[in-house]
Design an enzyme around this catalytic site. Structure first.
Site, PDB file in Angstrom:
ATOM      1  N   ASP A  13      36.844  40.242  42.226  1.00 61.14           N
ATOM      2  CA  ASP A  13      35.819  41.271  41.974  1.00 61.14           C
ATOM      3  C   ASP A  13      35.774  42.330  43.073  1.00 61.14           C
ATOM      4  O   ASP A  13      34.731  42.934  43.320  1.00 61.14           O
ATOM      5  CB  ASP A  13      34.424  40.634  41.834  1.00 61.14           C
ATOM      6  N   LYS A  16      39.754  45.930  42.091  1.00 61.35           N
ATOM      7  CA  LYS A  16      41.181  46.163  41.866  1.00 61.35           C
ATOM      8  C   LYS A  16      41.419  47.131  40.724  1.00 61.35           C
ATOM      9  O   LYS A  16      42.375  47.909  40.751  1.00 61.35           O
ATOM     10  CB  LYS A  16      41.884  44.833  41.590  1.00 61.35           C
ATOM     11  N   GLY A  40      37.611  40.538  34.645  1.00 66.94           N
ATOM     12  CA  GLY A  40      37.526  41.859  34.033  1.00 66.94           C
ATOM     13  C   GLY A  40      37.670  42.962  35.053  1.00 66.94           C
ATOM     14  O   GLY A  40      37.319  42.792  36.223  1.00 66.94           O
ATOM     15  N   HIS A  41      38.221  44.071  34.626  1.00 61.46           N
ATOM     16  CA  HIS A  41      38.299  45.275  35.446  1.00 61.46           C
ATOM     17  C   HIS A  41      37.372  46.325  34.842  1.00 61.46           C
ATOM     18  O   HIS A  41      37.506  46.674  33.673  1.00 61.46           O
ATOM     19  CB  HIS A  41      39.731  45.822  35.495  1.00 61.46           C
ATOM     20  N   GLN A 225      41.505  38.040  39.899  1.00 59.97           N
ATOM     21  CA  GLN A 225      40.839  37.247  40.938  1.00 59.97           C
ATOM     22  C   GLN A 225      41.247  37.691  42.351  1.00 59.97           C
ATOM     23  O   GLN A 225      41.609  38.851  42.535  1.00 59.97           O
ATOM     24  CB  GLN A 225      41.088  35.740  40.724  1.00 59.97           C
TER      25      GLN A 225
END
Length: 430
Positions: A13, A16, A40-41, A225
């Site tokens: 988190d 990225k 998730g991004h 991650q």
């Protein structure tokens, strides 16, 4: 031409997605190398917020090819939903811009049910899994009981493997976990329908990437991650089930380590963690709540509130070492705008003695307390700053101090969620 790996330097988190989105401008291929839809991004493009779970964030750039490598475990339903949404919003107009490794493993319905059932029986020993079936899918991959995309695309092979594996999974669900069983028919027809869609994107992506490297194209590798969640190098067992570190970029895509030029670690200007496990700088006070509120620290996949704490230089220095980081992209510096003073963890105390490196032993790590250094805050809004010299002096000093403590240069500083709220100090593709 440079090939660049982007890796999380903390517990995930770290932002990225935004950094990959920025670096995609300079790349030809964007390659996802591990994980699944348990991460998730979140990207902010103009006034639009886009959340992606499987497809590389480079898909938001026209003319770039996105590849999901063999190291990923893929939930077909989630992938197809993402594709559908991206097409509906005009983000994808040409299917050739996205490839799936025919060797990647497929998340099956029994993986998700086993994941949830195990966690519900774990009591106070919960890992903090998202229940997306990631761990059980990787277990089957390593145990040679997995179903790959190439298997799914062959109706006879898929049927044979599903019948064989389902017998074992139903036994586990019924006898050990006390859950309901699956029938062959309910899975087979549903997944054959998924295969009809996935066939369009399947390819020998290792060969594709080999040819692109030989042609001098620029590759950008992204994982999910972070370093401390790596199954080998993280805070085991409170980790994910894949290789999140930079080495995973090679095993998860088939690209040789000799073809990697730069490795950029992404780190928040503070630190967060989701799920269980040790977290020495965790703040359970008003400061922690302020970080969570100002930083919108809620999971993009689960919506769970993230645990928040001060920057831990021990963690990021460890990430520098195990990944071979050549630079750090520092995100969410603006979240610290309102603090009078800011703390940095420079070491730990264990049993009354100073610890200068991250402990490998989890039992030791769980009992470590942080040693803090305090720095004055800047108490001003930096979200419109676009050069390092324009930052307040105290903000510049904070960034430089982090650089000293972790032993790696800062190459990017993010001062807001939008694409343009970024200070580029060095371009790793240059």
């Amino acid at each position: 031409m440079a090939n660049v790996v982007v890796v999380g330097a903390q517990w995930g988190d770290e932002g990225k997605g935004k950094v990959v989105d920025i670096y995609t401008e300079f790349a030809d291929d964007v390659v996802r190398y591990q994980g699944g839809n348990n991460a998730g991004h979140t990207l902010v493009v103009g006034d639009e917020k886009v959340v992606l779970h499987l497809i590389p964030s480079g898909i938001l750039h026209q003319g770039k090819r996105c590849i999901i490598g063999n190291g990923v475990v893929l939930d077909p339903e989630v992938f197809i939903r993402e594709i559908t949404n991206l097409k509906r919003t005009g983000r994808i107009s040409d299917d050739s811009c996205l490839l799936l490794s025919e060797s990647l493993h497929i998340i099956m319905p029994y993986h998700k049910r086993i994941d949830i059932a195990r966690e519900s029986k774990s009591g106070d020993k919960k890992i903090g899994t998202t229940g997306r079936g990631i761990g059980p899918a990787y277990e089957d991959k390593i145990g040679r009981r997995g179903i790959r995309l190439m298997d799914l695309l062959d109706r006879e092979v898929f049927a044979a493997k599903l019948r064989e594996f389902l017998e074992e999974k139903n036994f586990l669900l019924e006898k050990l976990l006390g859950d309901k069983l699956f029938t062959f028919e309910e899975i087979f027809e549903q997944y054959c329908g998924y295969a009809d869609v996935l066939r369009t994107y399947a390819a020998d992506t290792t060969l594709v990437l080999h040819r692109d490297v030989a042609a001098g194209k620029r590759l950008l590798f992204e994982g999910a991650q972070g370093t401390l969640l790596d199954v080998d190098h993280g805070t085991y067992p409170y980790v994910t089930s894949s290789s999140t570190c930079s080495g995973g970029a090679c095993t998860g895509t088939g690209v040789s380590p000799r073809n990697i030029d730069e490795i950029i670690g992404i780190s928040k200007a503070y630190v967060t963690r989701v799920g269980s496990g040790p977290f020495p700088t965790e703040l359970l006070d008003a400061d922690g709540e302020e970080l969570r509120k100002t930083g919108s620290e809620f999971g993009a996949t689960t919506g769970r509130p993230r645990r928040c704490g001060w920057f831990d230089a021990m963690v990021v220095r460890y990430a520098v070492r195990v990944n071979g980081l050549t630079g750090i992209a520092l995100t969410k510096l603006d979240v610290l705008d309102g603090f009078d003073t800011i703390k940095i963890c420079t070491g730990y105390i264990y049993n009354g003695k100073k610890v200068d490196e991250l402990p490998a032993n989890l039992a030791v790590f769980e009992q470590c307390t942080p040693v803090y250094e305090e720095m004055p805050g800047w108490k001003s809004d930096i979200t419109n700053v676009r050069t390092f010299d324009e930052l307040p002096l105290n903000a510049r000093n904070y960034v430089k101090r982090l650089e000293e403590l972790v032993g790696c240069p800062m190459v990017l500083v993010s001062v807001g969620p939008s694409r343009d709220a970024t200070i580029m100090l060095k371009n790793p593709f240059a």
